[in-house]
Design an enzyme around this catalytic site. Sequence first.
Site, PDB file in Angstrom:
ATOM      1  N   SER A   1       0.822  -1.216   0.000  1.00  0.00           N
ATOM      2  CA  SER A   1       0.000   0.000   0.000  1.00  0.00           C
ATOM      3  C   SER A   1       0.852   1.259   0.000  1.00  0.00           C
ATOM      4  O   SER A   1       0.317   2.347  -0.199  1.00  0.00           O
ATOM      5  CB  SER A   1      -0.952  -0.001   1.191  1.00  0.00           C
TER       6      SER A   1
ATOM      7  N   HIS B   1      -2.139  -2.572  -6.533  1.00  0.00           N
ATOM      8  CA  HIS B   1      -2.674  -2.215  -5.217  1.00  0.00           C
ATOM      9  C   HIS B   1      -4.195  -2.343  -5.219  1.00  0.00           C
ATOM     10  O   HIS B   1      -4.896  -1.479  -5.764  1.00  0.00           O
ATOM     11  CB  HIS B   1      -2.222  -0.779  -4.865  1.00  0.00           C
TER      12      HIS B   1
ATOM     13  N   GLU C   1      -4.967   0.094  -8.241  1.00  0.00           N
ATOM     14  CA  GLU C   1      -3.973   1.133  -8.559  1.00  0.00           C
ATOM     15  C   GLU C   1      -2.742   0.378  -9.088  1.00  0.00           C
ATOM     16  O   GLU C   1      -2.182  -0.463  -8.383  1.00  0.00           O
ATOM     17  CB  GLU C   1      -3.649   1.866  -7.245  1.00  0.00           C
TER      18      GLU C   1
ATOM     19  N   ASN D   1      -3.063   6.359  -1.060  1.00  0.00           N
ATOM     20  CA  ASN D   1      -2.743   6.624   0.342  1.00  0.00           C
ATOM     21  C   ASN D   1      -2.124   7.993   0.580  1.00  0.00           C
ATOM     22  O   ASN D   1      -2.114   8.476   1.705  1.00  0.00           O
ATOM     23  CB  ASN D   1      -1.863   5.504   0.900  1.00  0.00           C
TER      24      ASN D   1
HETATM   25  N1  CAA Z   1     -15.732  -9.071   1.870  1.00  0.00           N
HETATM   26  C1  CAA Z   1     -16.592  -9.338   0.875  1.00  0.00           C
HETATM   27  N2  CAA Z   1     -17.749  -8.632   0.687  1.00  0.00           N
HETATM   28  C2  CAA Z   1     -18.042  -7.675   1.571  1.00  0.00           C
HETATM   29  C3  CAA Z   1     -17.217  -7.354   2.663  1.00  0.00           C
HETATM   30  C4  CAA Z   1     -16.016  -8.118   2.789  1.00  0.00           C
HETATM   31  N3  CAA Z   1     -15.128  -7.885   3.765  1.00  0.00           N
HETATM   32  N4  CAA Z   1     -17.769  -6.351   3.362  1.00  0.00           N
HETATM   33  C5  CAA Z   1     -18.916  -6.039   2.734  1.00  0.00           C
HETATM   34  N5  CAA Z   1     -19.087  -6.827   1.657  1.00  0.00           N
HETATM   35  C6  CAA Z   1     -20.187  -6.770   0.695  1.00  0.00           C
HETATM   36  C7  CAA Z   1     -21.504  -7.202   1.313  1.00  0.00           C
HETATM   37  O1  CAA Z   1     -21.678  -8.590   1.225  1.00  0.00           O
HETATM   38  C8  CAA Z   1     -22.517  -6.438   0.498  1.00  0.00           C
HETATM   39  O2  CAA Z   1     -22.735  -7.116  -0.729  1.00  0.00           O
HETATM   40  P1  CAA Z   1     -24.237  -7.203  -1.336  1.00  0.00           P
HETATM   41  O3  CAA Z   1     -24.765  -5.811  -1.372  1.00  0.00           O
HETATM   42  O4  CAA Z   1     -24.042  -7.792  -2.691  1.00  0.00           O
HETATM   43  O5  CAA Z   1     -24.975  -8.061  -0.405  1.00  0.00           O
HETATM   44  C9  CAA Z   1     -21.796  -5.136   0.115  1.00  0.00           C
HETATM   45  O6  CAA Z   1     -20.390  -5.400   0.309  1.00  0.00           O
HETATM   46  C10 CAA Z   1     -22.222  -3.989   0.998  1.00  0.00           C
HETATM   47  O7  CAA Z   1     -21.999  -4.373   2.341  1.00  0.00           O
HETATM   48  P2  CAA Z   1     -22.920  -3.925   3.574  1.00  0.00           P
HETATM   49  O8  CAA Z   1     -24.314  -3.704   3.106  1.00  0.00           O
HETATM   50  O9  CAA Z   1     -22.694  -4.884   4.693  1.00  0.00           O
HETATM   51  O10 CAA Z   1     -22.294  -2.575   4.129  1.00  0.00           O
HETATM   52  P3  CAA Z   1     -21.974  -1.219   3.414  1.00  0.00           P
HETATM   53  O11 CAA Z   1     -23.005  -0.837   2.429  1.00  0.00           O
HETATM   54  O12 CAA Z   1     -21.598  -0.295   4.496  1.00  0.00           O
HETATM   55  O13 CAA Z   1     -20.637  -1.527   2.578  1.00  0.00           O
HETATM   56  C11 CAA Z   1     -18.306  -1.323   2.488  1.00  0.00           C
HETATM   57  C12 CAA Z   1     -19.482  -1.983   3.182  1.00  0.00           C
HETATM   58  C13 CAA Z   1     -18.254  -1.783   1.022  1.00  0.00           C
HETATM   59  C14 CAA Z   1     -17.060  -1.834   3.207  1.00  0.00           C
HETATM   60  C15 CAA Z   1     -18.476   0.227   2.558  1.00  0.00           C
HETATM   61  O14 CAA Z   1     -18.674   0.621   3.876  1.00  0.00           O
HETATM   62  C16 CAA Z   1     -17.293   0.979   1.991  1.00  0.00           C
HETATM   63  O15 CAA Z   1     -17.170   1.154   0.801  1.00  0.00           O
HETATM   64  N6  CAA Z   1     -16.400   1.440   2.891  1.00  0.00           N
HETATM   65  C17 CAA Z   1     -15.174   2.134   2.504  1.00  0.00           C
HETATM   66  C18 CAA Z   1     -14.191   1.137   2.000  1.00  0.00           C
HETATM   67  C19 CAA Z   1     -12.899   1.774   1.625  1.00  0.00           C
HETATM   68  O16 CAA Z   1     -12.716   2.969   1.638  1.00  0.00           O
HETATM   69  N7  CAA Z   1     -11.941   0.913   1.257  1.00  0.00           N
HETATM   70  C20 CAA Z   1     -10.618   1.356   0.936  1.00  0.00           C
HETATM   71  C21 CAA Z   1      -9.766   1.257   2.157  1.00  0.00           C
HETATM   72  S1  CAA Z   1      -8.150   1.798   1.834  1.00  0.00           S
HETATM   73  C22 CAA Z   1      -7.398   0.473   1.183  1.00  0.00           C
HETATM   74  O17 CAA Z   1      -7.893  -0.604   1.080  1.00  0.00           O
HETATM   75  C23 CAA Z   1      -6.034   0.705   0.698  1.00  0.00           C
HETATM   76  C24 CAA Z   1      -4.944   0.835   1.646  1.00  0.00           C
HETATM   77  O18 CAA Z   1      -3.824   0.722   1.192  1.00  0.00           O
HETATM   78  C25 CAA Z   1      -5.085   1.139   3.068  1.00  0.00           C
END
Ligand code: CAA
Length: 283
Positions: A119, A140, A152, A190
């Site tokens: 990352s 990424h 990415e 990031n």
């Molecule tokens: N694995 C697989 N599927 C998942 C999951 C997981 N860990 N978490 C949620 N889902 C799926 C659910 O099954 C659901 O699918 P369906 O709609 O098809 O049933 C869908 O995602 C939506 O989930 P929820 O309804 O439970 O909850 P939500 O609407 O709040 O979505 C989320 C969850 C997708 C995580 C959303 O909150 C989100 O987009 N959060 C921000 C995520 C983000 O910013 N990620 C980047 C982080 S930074 C990074 O990764 C890089 C780094 O280097 C640090």
Amino acid sequence: MEIKRVMVIGAGQMGGGIAQVCAQAGFDVILNDISEAAFEKGLGVITKNLSRGVDKGRMTEEEKNAVLGRIRKSTDLSDAKEADLIIEAAVEKMEIKQSIFRQLDEHAREHAILSTNTSALPITEIAAVTKRPGQVIGMHFMNPVPVMKLVEIIRGLATTDETYQAVEDMTRKLSKTPVEVNDYPGFVSNRVLMPMINEAIYTLYEGVASKEAIDDVMKLGMNHPMGPLQLADFIGLDTCLYIMEVLHEGFGDPKYRPCPLLRKYVNAGWLGKKSGRGFYVYE
Ligand code: CAA
């Protein structure tokens, strides 16, 4: 170059997710971790994710079993000899990544591409320990990998156009959207995300507002799916701290200094969701 078989190093949250999306896209996957127990744990999470897809009517039980059947266990890095593309998603420590890449370079076939899901660590520095820096690249993925559309793709200093193109094509086959960036600290994701999270932590530290209020402002006011403090817990506070340190050291600019409150939480073992406590408390 056509990619048929993929090896993923690390069966944790990111590696497991990457293996899942590759197998769902029809690729044969070798999923490697240091122990059978780590592999089984990763496969358990993948199975649970796929079963949720069956319950929701997105795939049949047969399709789920076919995806699982495409994932093979490995605890030996020499299995890299069978892969066209290797995606490393091991721990975020330069010495460990360089050691893995030295071994992969030794075992992988001449045409194979070595990629890392780091990352923030410099791709160029990882590539430098191999004899094929032109075939080393960053891929990424975002967490949760099965849900997030972005990959990415980071070009190291020596990455060839051919390597970039093969990885871009492969990313599209995973139904993800590739975005090309160059190798500077934090890349784009990031470099933009972490200072926002760090600033949210400063806002809490200085008593400007409560954690809930800070998260509500960003969720309701900016349409973010999660507030920055909840997102920090989700990513892992140790990961957030380490990325801020990479930015701070990489640019030598005090604007990237990690908030003391973030450091304090990490030192206390409050690492977010994975440890049961971060800014919030988890079951
Ligand atoms: N694995 C697989 N599927 C998942 C999951 C997981 N860990 N978490 C949620 N889902 C799926 C659910 O099954 C659901 O699918 P369906 O709609 O098809 O049933 C869908 O995602 C939506 O989930 P929820 O309804 O439970 O909850 P939500 O609407 O709040 O979505 C989320 C969850 C997708 C995580 C959303 O909150 C989100 O987009 N959060 C921000 C995520 C983000 O910013 N990620 C980047 C982080 S930074 C990074 O990764 C890089 C780094 O280097 C640090």
